[in-house]
Scaffold this active site. Sequence first.
Site, PDB file in Angstrom:
ATOM      1  N   GLY A  60      12.291 -10.934  35.303  1.00  0.00           N
ATOM      2  CA  GLY A  60      11.172 -10.224  34.682  1.00  0.00           C
ATOM      3  C   GLY A  60      10.843 -10.826  33.338  1.00  0.00           C
ATOM      4  O   GLY A  60      11.043 -12.034  33.126  1.00  0.00           O
ATOM      5  N   CYS A  75      19.469  -0.138  23.820  1.00  0.00           N
ATOM      6  CA  CYS A  75      20.880  -0.550  23.895  1.00  0.00           C
ATOM      7  C   CYS A  75      21.109  -2.056  23.937  1.00  0.00           C
ATOM      8  O   CYS A  75      21.790  -2.606  23.078  1.00  0.00           O
ATOM      9  CB  CYS A  75      21.534   0.095  25.107  1.00  0.00           C
ATOM     10  SG  CYS A  75      21.819   1.841  24.843  1.00  0.00           S
ATOM     11  N   GLY A 121      14.828  -4.955  27.304  1.00  0.00           N
ATOM     12  CA  GLY A 121      14.448  -4.233  26.086  1.00  0.00           C
ATOM     13  C   GLY A 121      15.242  -2.952  26.021  1.00  0.00           C
ATOM     14  O   GLY A 121      16.306  -2.828  26.632  1.00  0.00           O
ATOM     15  N   PHE A 160      27.826   5.341  29.109  1.00  0.00           N
ATOM     16  CA  PHE A 160      27.176   4.190  29.747  1.00  0.00           C
ATOM     17  C   PHE A 160      25.888   4.576  30.463  1.00  0.00           C
ATOM     18  O   PHE A 160      25.409   3.849  31.319  1.00  0.00           O
ATOM     19  CB  PHE A 160      28.139   3.535  30.748  1.00  0.00           C
ATOM     20  CG  PHE A 160      29.383   2.977  30.114  1.00  0.00           C
ATOM     21  CD1 PHE A 160      29.385   1.674  29.611  1.00  0.00           C
ATOM     22  CD2 PHE A 160      30.535   3.727  29.998  1.00  0.00           C
ATOM     23  CE1 PHE A 160      30.534   1.149  29.020  1.00  0.00           C
ATOM     24  CE2 PHE A 160      31.678   3.214  29.405  1.00  0.00           C
ATOM     25  CZ  PHE A 160      31.681   1.924  28.904  1.00  0.00           C
ATOM     26  N   ARG A 162      22.110   5.299  31.710  1.00  0.00           N
ATOM     27  CA  ARG A 162      20.832   4.593  31.616  1.00  0.00           C
ATOM     28  C   ARG A 162      19.718   5.581  31.319  1.00  0.00           C
ATOM     29  O   ARG A 162      19.720   6.689  31.862  1.00  0.00           O
ATOM     30  CB  ARG A 162      20.475   3.915  32.948  1.00  0.00           C
ATOM     31  CG  ARG A 162      21.383   2.803  33.357  1.00  0.00           C
ATOM     32  CD  ARG A 162      21.218   2.477  34.835  1.00  0.00           C
ATOM     33  NE  ARG A 162      21.651   3.588  35.680  1.00  0.00           N
ATOM     34  CZ  ARG A 162      21.564   3.614  37.011  1.00  0.00           C
ATOM     35  NH1 ARG A 162      21.037   2.596  37.651  1.00  0.00           N
ATOM     36  NH2 ARG A 162      21.988   4.656  37.696  1.00  0.00           N
ATOM     37  N   GLU A 163      18.771   5.183  30.490  1.00  0.00           N
ATOM     38  CA  GLU A 163      17.597   6.027  30.285  1.00  0.00           C
ATOM     39  C   GLU A 163      16.821   6.093  31.595  1.00  0.00           C
ATOM     40  O   GLU A 163      16.811   5.144  32.379  1.00  0.00           O
ATOM     41  CB  GLU A 163      16.705   5.437  29.196  1.00  0.00           C
ATOM     42  CG  GLU A 163      17.322   5.590  27.829  1.00  0.00           C
ATOM     43  CD  GLU A 163      16.446   5.017  26.739  1.00  0.00           C
ATOM     44  OE1 GLU A 163      15.215   4.945  26.915  1.00  0.00           O
ATOM     45  OE2 GLU A 163      17.006   4.636  25.708  1.00  0.00           O
TER      46      GLU A 163
END
Length: 445
Positions: free
Chosen positions: A264, A271, A268, A156, A158-159
């Site tokens: 926002g 994922c 994008g 799970f 996050r980048e």
Amino acid sequence: MNIAIIGTGYIGLVQGVVMSDLGFDVVCIDNDATKIEMLKQGKSPIYEPELEETLKKSLKNGKIKFTLDYNSGIKNADVIFLAVGTPPLADGSSNLNYITAASKNLAQFLSKDSLIITKSTVPMGTNKKIKKIILDELKKRNMDNLNVSVISNPEFLREGKAVYDFLNPDRIVVGIDENDNKEKIKKEIYKIYEYFLKKQIPIIFTNLETAELSKYSSNAFLSVKISFINEMAMLSEKTGANIEDVSKIMGFDHRIGNEFLNAGLGFGGSCFPKDTLAILNIGKNNDCEMSIVNSTVKFNDDLKDILIKKIKNKLGSVKGKTISILGLSFKPETDDIRESPAIKIIKKLINMGVKIKVYCPKGMEKTKRELKNYSDFIKFCENEYECAKNSDCLILTTEWEQFKNMDLKRIKNVMKSNYFFDFRNMFSDNENIRNYFHYYPIGRN
Ligand code: UDX
């Protein structure tokens, strides 16, 4: 313990590097020779905070190796992680070719009872298929006496926060086939994830399909949350409400929670767009109408057009105008531009006859490759000031910290006109901003 990891993308590389730093002996296998060469030299193919430093350290300590050769990677492995990509096909379904190929390949070199752990995001039923592929290959080698378990252990992270998230997960999910020896697998998992046990991170054991779905439903839910707040933001603009206050007020309700409520220009990345499309496809194949996820995806796409309409309304016509875009990556602290809303907006504006100038702290190189067919209409700039120079309008598309500190007066002075669309509400509370610009944040005045 010897660990083999197949696939050196965001998931596999982070897993490999961090586990080698935790003391495991790791071999990472990939079929991309350029990547393997870079990694052997201590260079990360992706930008991710702390990743390259840790990689260099593990290489120096001899705890991590990179190879193209399955045999050398698999032969000593006590556990094998599958972390190859499952990108979307045209119909939204997941492309399982890479995971099928990796499963066939690894089966050629298995020589002892093995635990295979799938990290890749895959549709329900895939882990059972992986096991069948492996057993079929072993049969061809007359080795189907080996005891092979395939478990699902979705990631799970996050980048931009991948290393941190790997070490600090909210939970660990382990899906086990009902026909496998659960107690034995649990014991192995406790050994592999001892670090997390000590930190008292919850480890949830369940069946394979539940683990597979849990990844999709978590990502789909967060996508719904983002589209929901963005839809409220559009309503706020029409009615005089302030979306930031609405988010704050909603977030105080602990049943809602205050995260993922930042309005926002839409979600994008690699994922959310992929996983929401995949879940729609899985729903279709199972005769389940996924209407909530469907609206989420549709609204996320429509939002770009809604925002472009807003720009057109304020500027009059956009044809022939120069528009500067600040931020190309799909979010800050990454160079990943996959499914980036900024790139989608740029393409739409160019098709409307707009000249584009862009600047992003990390996303420039990948965007140059992605937009090579648009190169006559787009100028890549050195910094935010060059980007703003002689332009009619500025759009802030990614909330990089660097932009927070830019000299607004200097930006205004180099621009031809002074329209500023802040699609991340970075400056919505800045007292000076409205003195310098025709300033338009999202979902508020
Ligand atoms: C996501 C999930 O968070 C992670 O758990 C999963 O395993 C992989 O997908 P990531 O794609 O790295 O991680 O990005 P994330 O930080 O979740 O943001 C996704 C998108 O949503 C970005 O485009 C971001 O800008 C957008 N977003 C996020 C918002 O627009 N508003 C928010 O409040 C939060």
